[in-house]
Design a protein around this motif. Structure first.
Motif, PDB file in Angstrom:
ATOM      1  N   PRO A   1      38.052  66.581  29.051  1.00 40.64           N
ATOM      2  CA  PRO A   1      38.197  65.678  27.902  1.00 40.64           C
ATOM      3  C   PRO A   1      37.306  66.083  26.726  1.00 40.64           C
ATOM      4  O   PRO A   1      37.674  65.887  25.579  1.00 40.64           O
ATOM      5  N   SER A   2      36.163  66.694  27.009  1.00 44.33           N
ATOM      6  CA  SER A   2      35.250  67.103  25.933  1.00 44.33           C
ATOM      7  C   SER A   2      35.841  68.205  25.066  1.00 44.33           C
ATOM      8  O   SER A   2      35.348  68.469  23.977  1.00 44.33           O
ATOM      9  N   VAL A   3      36.907  68.842  25.524  1.00 47.23           N
ATOM     10  CA  VAL A   3      37.603  69.868  24.746  1.00 47.23           C
ATOM     11  C   VAL A   3      38.858  69.285  24.079  1.00 47.23           C
ATOM     12  O   VAL A   3      39.142  69.573  22.920  1.00 47.23           O
ATOM     13  N   VAL A   4      39.586  68.445  24.819  1.00 46.74           N
ATOM     14  CA  VAL A   4      40.838  67.885  24.307  1.00 46.74           C
ATOM     15  C   VAL A   4      40.582  66.829  23.233  1.00 46.74           C
ATOM     16  O   VAL A   4      41.220  66.840  22.178  1.00 46.74           O
ATOM     17  N   PHE A   5      39.656  65.918  23.483  1.00 43.33           N
ATOM     18  CA  PHE A   5      39.444  64.793  22.565  1.00 43.33           C
ATOM     19  C   PHE A   5      39.057  65.219  21.159  1.00 43.33           C
ATOM     20  O   PHE A   5      39.613  64.691  20.193  1.00 43.33           O
ATOM     21  N   PRO A   6      38.143  66.168  20.972  1.00 47.72           N
ATOM     22  CA  PRO A   6      37.842  66.582  19.589  1.00 47.72           C
ATOM     23  C   PRO A   6      39.049  67.195  18.874  1.00 47.72           C
ATOM     24  O   PRO A   6      39.231  66.974  17.676  1.00 47.72           O
ATOM     25  N   ALA A   7      39.882  67.942  19.596  1.00 44.83           N
ATOM     26  CA  ALA A   7      41.069  68.536  18.976  1.00 44.83           C
ATOM     27  C   ALA A   7      42.041  67.448  18.540  1.00 44.83           C
ATOM     28  O   ALA A   7      42.598  67.502  17.438  1.00 44.83           O
ATOM     29  N   VAL A   8      42.240  66.440  19.384  1.00 47.85           N
ATOM     30  CA  VAL A   8      43.138  65.339  19.038  1.00 47.85           C
ATOM     31  C   VAL A   8      42.528  64.495  17.918  1.00 47.85           C
ATOM     32  O   VAL A   8      43.232  64.072  17.003  1.00 47.85           O
ATOM     33  N   ASP A   9      41.217  64.278  17.966  1.00 53.98           N
ATOM     34  CA  ASP A   9      40.539  63.538  16.902  1.00 53.98           C
ATOM     35  C   ASP A   9      40.688  64.262  15.559  1.00 53.98           C
ATOM     36  O   ASP A   9      40.965  63.636  14.535  1.00 53.98           O
ATOM     37  N   ASN A  10      40.531  65.583  15.563  1.00 52.61           N
ATOM     38  CA  ASN A  10      40.749  66.381  14.345  1.00 52.61           C
ATOM     39  C   ASN A  10      42.191  66.251  13.866  1.00 52.61           C
ATOM     40  O   ASN A  10      42.452  66.184  12.666  1.00 52.61           O
ATOM     41  N   ALA A  11      43.131  66.227  14.812  1.00 50.69           N
ATOM     42  CA  ALA A  11      44.548  66.095  14.459  1.00 50.69           C
ATOM     43  C   ALA A  11      44.814  64.755  13.779  1.00 50.69           C
ATOM     44  O   ALA A  11      45.504  64.690  12.758  1.00 50.69           O
ATOM     45  N   ILE A  12      44.254  63.684  14.332  1.00 47.44           N
ATOM     46  CA  ILE A  12      44.433  62.354  13.748  1.00 47.44           C
ATOM     47  C   ILE A  12      43.808  62.304  12.353  1.00 47.44           C
ATOM     48  O   ILE A  12      44.400  61.771  11.418  1.00 47.44           O
ATOM     49  N   GLU A  13      42.628  62.883  12.222  1.00 50.71           N
ATOM     50  CA  GLU A  13      41.960  62.924  10.915  1.00 50.71           C
ATOM     51  C   GLU A  13      42.812  63.690   9.896  1.00 50.71           C
ATOM     52  O   GLU A  13      42.948  63.286   8.749  1.00 50.71           O
ATOM     53  N   TYR A  14      43.383  64.814  10.321  1.00 49.65           N
ATOM     54  CA  TYR A  14      44.255  65.601   9.446  1.00 49.65           C
ATOM     55  C   TYR A  14      45.466  64.767   9.006  1.00 49.65           C
ATOM     56  O   TYR A  14      45.803  64.715   7.825  1.00 49.65           O
ATOM     57  N   LEU A  15      46.140  64.121   9.970  1.00 50.72           N
ATOM     58  CA  LEU A  15      47.312  63.321   9.639  1.00 50.72           C
ATOM     59  C   LEU A  15      46.950  62.172   8.699  1.00 50.72           C
ATOM     60  O   LEU A  15      47.683  61.880   7.762  1.00 50.72           O
ATOM     61  N   ASN A  16      45.819  61.535   8.940  1.00 51.85           N
ATOM     62  CA  ASN A  16      45.382  60.441   8.064  1.00 51.85           C
ATOM     63  C   ASN A  16      45.046  60.946   6.669  1.00 51.85           C
ATOM     64  O   ASN A  16      45.200  60.215   5.694  1.00 51.85           O
ATOM     65  N   SER A  17      44.602  62.188   6.566  1.00 53.65           N
ATOM     66  CA  SER A  17      44.228  62.726   5.258  1.00 53.65           C
ATOM     67  C   SER A  17      45.443  62.849   4.340  1.00 53.65           C
ATOM     68  O   SER A  17      45.308  62.872   3.128  1.00 53.65           O
ATOM     69  N   TYR A  18      46.613  62.925   4.932  1.00 51.00           N
ATOM     70  CA  TYR A  18      47.838  62.985   4.144  1.00 51.00           C
ATOM     71  C   TYR A  18      48.510  61.615   4.062  1.00 51.00           C
ATOM     72  O   TYR A  18      49.646  61.504   3.627  1.00 51.00           O
ATOM     73  N   ARG A  19      47.807  60.610   4.521  1.00 50.26           N
ATOM     74  CA  ARG A  19      48.355  59.240   4.547  1.00 50.26           C
ATOM     75  C   ARG A  19      49.733  59.239   5.184  1.00 50.26           C
ATOM     76  O   ARG A  19      50.677  58.625   4.706  1.00 50.26           O
ATOM     77  N   TYR A  20      49.836  59.976   6.261  1.00 50.97           N
ATOM     78  CA  TYR A  20      51.100  60.176   6.966  1.00 50.97           C
ATOM     79  C   TYR A  20      51.262  59.083   8.014  1.00 50.97           C
ATOM     80  O   TYR A  20      50.420  58.918   8.866  1.00 50.97           O
ATOM     81  N   LYS A  21      52.319  58.324   7.930  1.00 48.04           N
ATOM     82  CA  LYS A  21      52.604  57.290   8.922  1.00 48.04           C
ATOM     83  C   LYS A  21      54.068  57.379   9.344  1.00 48.04           C
ATOM     84  O   LYS A  21      54.942  57.633   8.533  1.00 48.04           O
ATOM     85  N   ARG A  22      54.308  57.123  10.605  1.00 49.29           N
ATOM     86  CA  ARG A  22      55.684  57.059  11.111  1.00 49.29           C
ATOM     87  C   ARG A  22      56.144  55.612  11.074  1.00 49.29           C
ATOM     88  O   ARG A  22      55.408  54.716  11.443  1.00 49.29           O
ATOM     89  N   ASP A  23      57.361  55.387  10.659  1.00 47.85           N
ATOM     90  CA  ASP A  23      57.894  54.027  10.629  1.00 47.85           C
ATOM     91  C   ASP A  23      57.914  53.406  12.021  1.00 47.85           C
ATOM     92  O   ASP A  23      57.666  52.226  12.190  1.00 47.85           O
ATOM     93  N   VAL A  24      58.198  54.224  13.029  1.00 45.90           N
ATOM     94  CA  VAL A  24      58.344  53.707  14.379  1.00 45.90           C
ATOM     95  C   VAL A  24      57.026  53.147  14.918  1.00 45.90           C
ATOM     96  O   VAL A  24      56.985  52.088  15.506  1.00 45.90           O
ATOM     97  N   PHE A  25      55.921  53.866  14.730  1.00 48.98           N
ATOM     98  CA  PHE A  25      54.650  53.449  15.313  1.00 48.98           C
ATOM     99  C   PHE A  25      53.679  52.884  14.280  1.00 48.98           C
ATOM    100  O   PHE A  25      52.595  52.484  14.622  1.00 48.98           O
ATOM    101  N   GLN A  26      54.043  52.870  13.039  1.00 55.06           N
ATOM    102  CA  GLN A  26      53.235  52.357  11.937  1.00 55.06           C
ATOM    103  C   GLN A  26      51.829  52.949  11.944  1.00 55.06           C
ATOM    104  O   GLN A  26      51.625  53.990  11.367  1.00 55.06           O
ATOM    105  N   ASP A  27      50.887  52.314  12.624  1.00 56.74           N
ATOM    106  CA  ASP A  27      49.509  52.819  12.599  1.00 56.74           C
ATOM    107  C   ASP A  27      49.212  53.794  13.730  1.00 56.74           C
ATOM    108  O   ASP A  27      48.099  54.288  13.841  1.00 56.74           O
ATOM    109  N   ASN A  28      50.161  54.034  14.604  1.00 53.05           N
ATOM    110  CA  ASN A  28      49.957  54.969  15.705  1.00 53.05           C
ATOM    111  C   ASN A  28      50.671  56.283  15.415  1.00 53.05           C
ATOM    112  O   ASN A  28      51.734  56.284  14.821  1.00 53.05           O
TER     113      ASN A  28
END
Length: 182
Positions: free
Chosen positions: A141-168
């Motif tokens: 998890p110490s390897v996977v979680f930072p990569a996924v956290d970076n991915a979420i940060e990247y997606l949020n930086s573009y204010r990217y949201k999916r209609d289906v999951f809204q905030d997810n």
């Protein structure tokens, strides 16, 4: 998350998805999708994913069906590294992250314990890395979680949201075969 059959696969994909859903509750919807299906199904899986985690392998070329500004996370076997999918992600305007496992729990057949470290010390790992390719991938998890956290940060930086999951964001662990299939 993409699961392959054979040597180069995730050891416990269900555990990774469970931990991600727990850790990123409210930010991420992680699931396992099967790709032992027709090409149309595989295209849909890659197209729908906001974040996709897959072991290194030829199936990762389906990245060409991902939408621009989504995230592709490539997991490498112990002591193995390639840049081809990083280059493809750049061409496709897909954000690329990689995770590498540096433990000897699961080594490819015919590879001795300590060989990876020795090849790094000798500076020959780029020449000999193919020996390490068919190993099971068991990222902590110490390897996977930072990569996924970076991915979420990247997606949020573009204010990217999916209609289906809204905030997810939709995180997929894609399996190449149905569980229990031969």
């Amino acid at each position: 998350m993409v699961q392959r059959k054979g040597g180069r696969r995730f050891y416990h994909p269900e555990k990774i998805v469970e931990q991600l859903n727990s850790w990123f509750k409210g930010k991420l919807h992680a699931e396992i999708s099967e790709t032992g299906c027709p090409m149309k199904c595989q295209i849909e899986v890659f197209f729908q994913a906001d974040i996709l985690l897959t072991p290194h392998g030829a199936g990762a070329t389906n990245m060409i069906f991902m939408r621009p500004r989504t995230v592709f996370i490539e997991a490498f076997p112990p002591y193995f590294l390639e840049c081809m999918f990083m280059n493809l992600a750049n061409i496709m305007r897909v954000h690329y992250e990689s995770i590498t496992v540096y433990n000897e729990t699961f080594l490819a057949k015919g590879v001795n314990s300590g060989a990876g470290e020795k090849h790094y010390e000798l500076g020959i790992i780029l020449r000999t890395r193919r020996r390490f390719i068919n190993a099971i991938i068991d990222p902590s998890p110490s390897v996977v979680f930072p990569a996924v956290d970076n991915a979420i940060e990247y997606l949020n930086s573009y204010r990217y949201k999916r209609d289906v999951f809204q905030d997810n964001f939709l995180f997929l662990l894609v399996c190449c075969e149905k569980q229990g299939a031969k």
